[in-house]
Design a protein around this motif. Structure first.
Motif, PDB file in Angstrom:
ATOM      1  N   ARG A 103       4.044  12.019 -11.505  1.00 56.52           N
ATOM      2  CA  ARG A 103       5.261  11.674 -10.763  1.00 56.52           C
ATOM      3  C   ARG A 103       4.928  11.210  -9.349  1.00 56.52           C
ATOM      4  NH1 ARG A 103       7.440  14.624  -7.293  1.00 56.52           N
ATOM      5  NH2 ARG A 103       6.457  16.535  -7.965  1.00 56.52           N
ATOM      6  N   GLU A 104       4.010  11.902  -8.663  1.00 54.45           N
ATOM      7  CA  GLU A 104       3.623  11.522  -7.301  1.00 54.45           C
ATOM      8  C   GLU A 104       2.873  10.194  -7.285  1.00 54.45           C
ATOM      9  OE1 GLU A 104       1.457  14.584  -5.278  1.00 54.45           O
ATOM     10  OE2 GLU A 104       3.168  15.961  -5.284  1.00 54.45           O
ATOM     11  N   ARG A 105       2.008  10.001  -8.261  1.00 53.90           N
ATOM     12  CA  ARG A 105       1.248   8.748  -8.349  1.00 53.90           C
ATOM     13  C   ARG A 105       2.199   7.559  -8.486  1.00 53.90           C
ATOM     14  NH1 ARG A 105      -3.149   8.057 -13.057  1.00 53.90           N
ATOM     15  NH2 ARG A 105      -4.312   9.470 -11.733  1.00 53.90           N
ATOM     16  N   LEU A 106       3.158   7.675  -9.382  1.00 59.49           N
ATOM     17  CA  LEU A 106       4.109   6.584  -9.586  1.00 59.49           C
ATOM     18  C   LEU A 106       5.040   6.412  -8.393  1.00 59.49           C
ATOM     19  CD1 LEU A 106       4.928   7.152 -13.354  1.00 59.49           C
ATOM     20  CD2 LEU A 106       3.538   5.313 -12.344  1.00 59.49           C
ATOM     21  N   GLU A 107       5.442   7.506  -7.770  1.00 60.73           N
ATOM     22  CA  GLU A 107       6.310   7.417  -6.592  1.00 60.73           C
ATOM     23  C   GLU A 107       5.574   6.739  -5.436  1.00 60.73           C
ATOM     24  OE1 GLU A 107       9.890   8.048  -4.281  1.00 60.73           O
ATOM     25  OE2 GLU A 107       9.356   7.662  -6.367  1.00 60.73           O
ATOM     26  N   PHE A 108       4.311   7.078  -5.239  1.00 61.19           N
ATOM     27  CA  PHE A 108       3.532   6.431  -4.191  1.00 61.19           C
ATOM     28  C   PHE A 108       3.406   4.931  -4.467  1.00 61.19           C
ATOM     29  CE2 PHE A 108      -0.570   4.940  -2.510  1.00 61.19           C
ATOM     30  CZ  PHE A 108      -0.325   5.119  -1.153  1.00 61.19           C
ATOM     31  N   ALA A 109       3.098   4.564  -5.711  1.00 58.93           N
ATOM     32  CA  ALA A 109       2.987   3.149  -6.073  1.00 58.93           C
ATOM     33  C   ALA A 109       4.305   2.428  -5.833  1.00 58.93           C
ATOM     34  CB  ALA A 109       2.548   3.011  -7.533  1.00 58.93           C
ATOM     35  N   ARG A 110       5.414   3.069  -6.207  1.00 56.25           N
ATOM     36  CA  ARG A 110       6.735   2.455  -6.014  1.00 56.25           C
ATOM     37  C   ARG A 110       7.041   2.273  -4.534  1.00 56.25           C
ATOM     38  NH1 ARG A 110      11.628   3.488  -4.614  1.00 56.25           N
ATOM     39  NH2 ARG A 110      11.318   5.704  -4.251  1.00 56.25           N
ATOM     40  N   LEU A 111       6.779   3.290  -3.719  1.00 53.73           N
ATOM     41  CA  LEU A 111       7.064   3.204  -2.287  1.00 53.73           C
ATOM     42  C   LEU A 111       6.149   2.203  -1.582  1.00 53.73           C
ATOM     43  CD1 LEU A 111       7.753   6.952  -1.493  1.00 53.73           C
ATOM     44  CD2 LEU A 111       9.422   5.065  -1.508  1.00 53.73           C
ATOM     45  N   LEU A 112       4.898   2.121  -2.003  1.00 52.50           N
ATOM     46  CA  LEU A 112       3.990   1.153  -1.411  1.00 52.50           C
ATOM     47  C   LEU A 112       4.454  -0.270  -1.723  1.00 52.50           C
ATOM     48  CD1 LEU A 112       1.432   0.819   0.268  1.00 52.50           C
ATOM     49  CD2 LEU A 112       0.114   0.929  -1.858  1.00 52.50           C
ATOM     50  N   ARG A 113       4.877  -0.514  -2.959  1.00 49.92           N
ATOM     51  CA  ARG A 113       5.430  -1.838  -3.308  1.00 49.92           C
ATOM     52  C   ARG A 113       6.700  -2.122  -2.530  1.00 49.92           C
ATOM     53  NH1 ARG A 113       5.393  -4.066  -9.178  1.00 49.92           N
ATOM     54  NH2 ARG A 113       6.514  -5.588  -7.935  1.00 49.92           N
ATOM     55  N   LYS A 114       7.544  -1.126  -2.351  1.00 51.76           N
ATOM     56  CA  LYS A 114       8.768  -1.297  -1.562  1.00 51.76           C
ATOM     57  C   LYS A 114       8.428  -1.686  -0.122  1.00 51.76           C
ATOM     58  CE  LYS A 114      13.027   1.090  -0.243  1.00 51.76           C
ATOM     59  NZ  LYS A 114      13.818   2.322  -0.369  1.00 51.76           N
ATOM     60  N   TYR A 115       7.427  -1.044   0.438  1.00 50.75           N
ATOM     61  CA  TYR A 115       6.978  -1.347   1.800  1.00 50.75           C
ATOM     62  C   TYR A 115       6.511  -2.807   1.899  1.00 50.75           C
ATOM     63  CZ  TYR A 115       4.158  -1.216   6.053  1.00 50.75           C
ATOM     64  OH  TYR A 115       3.624  -1.480   7.273  1.00 50.75           O
ATOM     65  N   VAL A 116       5.674  -3.224   0.947  1.00 44.82           N
ATOM     66  CA  VAL A 116       5.159  -4.595   0.958  1.00 44.82           C
ATOM     67  C   VAL A 116       6.293  -5.589   0.750  1.00 44.82           C
ATOM     68  CG1 VAL A 116       3.648  -6.206  -0.262  1.00 44.82           C
ATOM     69  CG2 VAL A 116       2.831  -3.909   0.310  1.00 44.82           C
ATOM     70  N   ASP A 117       7.210  -5.314  -0.151  1.00 41.61           N
ATOM     71  CA  ASP A 117       8.346  -6.198  -0.370  1.00 41.61           C
ATOM     72  C   ASP A 117       9.190  -6.334   0.890  1.00 41.61           C
ATOM     73  OD1 ASP A 117       7.529  -6.564  -2.988  1.00 41.61           O
ATOM     74  OD2 ASP A 117       9.039  -5.206  -3.847  1.00 41.61           O
ATOM     75  N   SER A 118       9.376  -5.239   1.616  1.00 44.43           N
ATOM     76  CA  SER A 118      10.129  -5.298   2.880  1.00 44.43           C
ATOM     77  C   SER A 118       9.398  -6.144   3.909  1.00 44.43           C
ATOM     78  CB  SER A 118      10.388  -3.889   3.424  1.00 44.43           C
ATOM     79  OG  SER A 118      11.235  -3.171   2.564  1.00 44.43           O
ATOM     80  N   ALA A 119       8.065  -6.017   3.948  1.00 48.16           N
ATOM     81  CA  ALA A 119       7.274  -6.832   4.868  1.00 48.16           C
ATOM     82  C   ALA A 119       7.376  -8.302   4.502  1.00 48.16           C
ATOM     83  CB  ALA A 119       5.818  -6.370   4.867  1.00 48.16           C
ATOM     84  N   ASP A 120       7.406  -8.613   3.206  1.00 52.58           N
ATOM     85  CA  ASP A 120       7.546 -10.006   2.753  1.00 52.58           C
ATOM     86  C   ASP A 120       8.882 -10.597   3.179  1.00 52.58           C
ATOM     87  OD1 ASP A 120       5.082 -10.218   1.555  1.00 52.58           O
ATOM     88  OD2 ASP A 120       5.821  -9.891  -0.492  1.00 52.58           O
ATOM     89  N   ASP A 121       9.904  -9.778   3.298  1.00 51.08           N
ATOM     90  CA  ASP A 121      11.243 -10.251   3.666  1.00 51.08           C
ATOM     91  C   ASP A 121      11.361 -10.621   5.146  1.00 51.08           C
ATOM     92  OD1 ASP A 121      12.022  -9.933   1.050  1.00 51.08           O
ATOM     93  OD2 ASP A 121      13.024  -8.006   1.384  1.00 51.08           O
ATOM     94  N   LEU A 122      10.374 -10.247   5.944  1.00 49.80           N
ATOM     95  CA  LEU A 122      10.457 -10.509   7.398  1.00 49.80           C
ATOM     96  C   LEU A 122      10.323 -11.989   7.712  1.00 49.80           C
ATOM     97  CD1 LEU A 122       8.349  -7.543   8.771  1.00 49.80           C
ATOM     98  CD2 LEU A 122      10.829  -7.744   8.642  1.00 49.80           C
TER      99      LEU A 122
END
Length: 152
Positions: free
Chosen positions: A133-152
């Motif tokens: 659960r933590e592994r997948l949550e970290f992967a999901r949050l890291l992708r969310k972070y990168v996607d937010s950076a791409d939106d800048l």
């Protein structure tokens, strides 16, 4: 160390993010269980291959330099290395024949896929003791972070 919202520990945690992201990038390629093993130049090659692969339109050496935040001459050397390895090719722009753009070759696409498999192997090895659960949550949050950076 607890990092409750707004507490002093959360400030220290947030202050450490820059160094942490840099260390993540530098350390992941050092994982020795990756097959095939990561070569010395793979880190820079992977960066350029991903920039060319992710470009929404035509990308030039100057565009690679902008994405990496480096001097155009340094980007040109990196691109030339990838071309000599058969991973990238230069083509005339379809929008402006005076411009030269970059594209992955089939070998470049294979290298991209190999780099992605290596990163997954490294991620799975590094997080091998984490609950799924933590592994997948970290992967999901890291992708969310990168996607937010791409939106800048």
């Amino acid at each position: 160390m607890t990092a409750e919202a707004g507490g002093p520990d959360s400030e220290a945690l947030l202050d450490s993010i820059g160094a942490t992201l840099g260390k993540l990038r530098r350390r992941t390629h050092l994982v020795k269980v990756v097959d095939p093993p990561v070569e010395r130049k793979d880190l820079s090659r992977n960066l350029v291959i991903n920039i060319v692969d992710e470009a929404n339109s035509e990308i030039t050496v100057g565009g690679v330099a902008d994405q990496l935040g480096i001097d155009p001459s340094a980007a040109s050397r990196m691109v030339s290395d990838l071309i000599s390895q058969g991973l990238l090719e230069r083509l005339a722009s379809q929008r402006d024949g005076r411009r030269t753009v970059l594209r992955l070759t089939p070998e470049g696409t294979a290298a991209r896929d190999r780099f992605r498999r290596q990163h997954r192997q490294a991620f799975e090895h590094i997080t091998r003791d984490w609950p799924a659960r933590e592994r997948l949550e970290f992967a999901r949050l890291l992708r969310k972070y990168v996607d937010s950076a791409d939106d800048l």
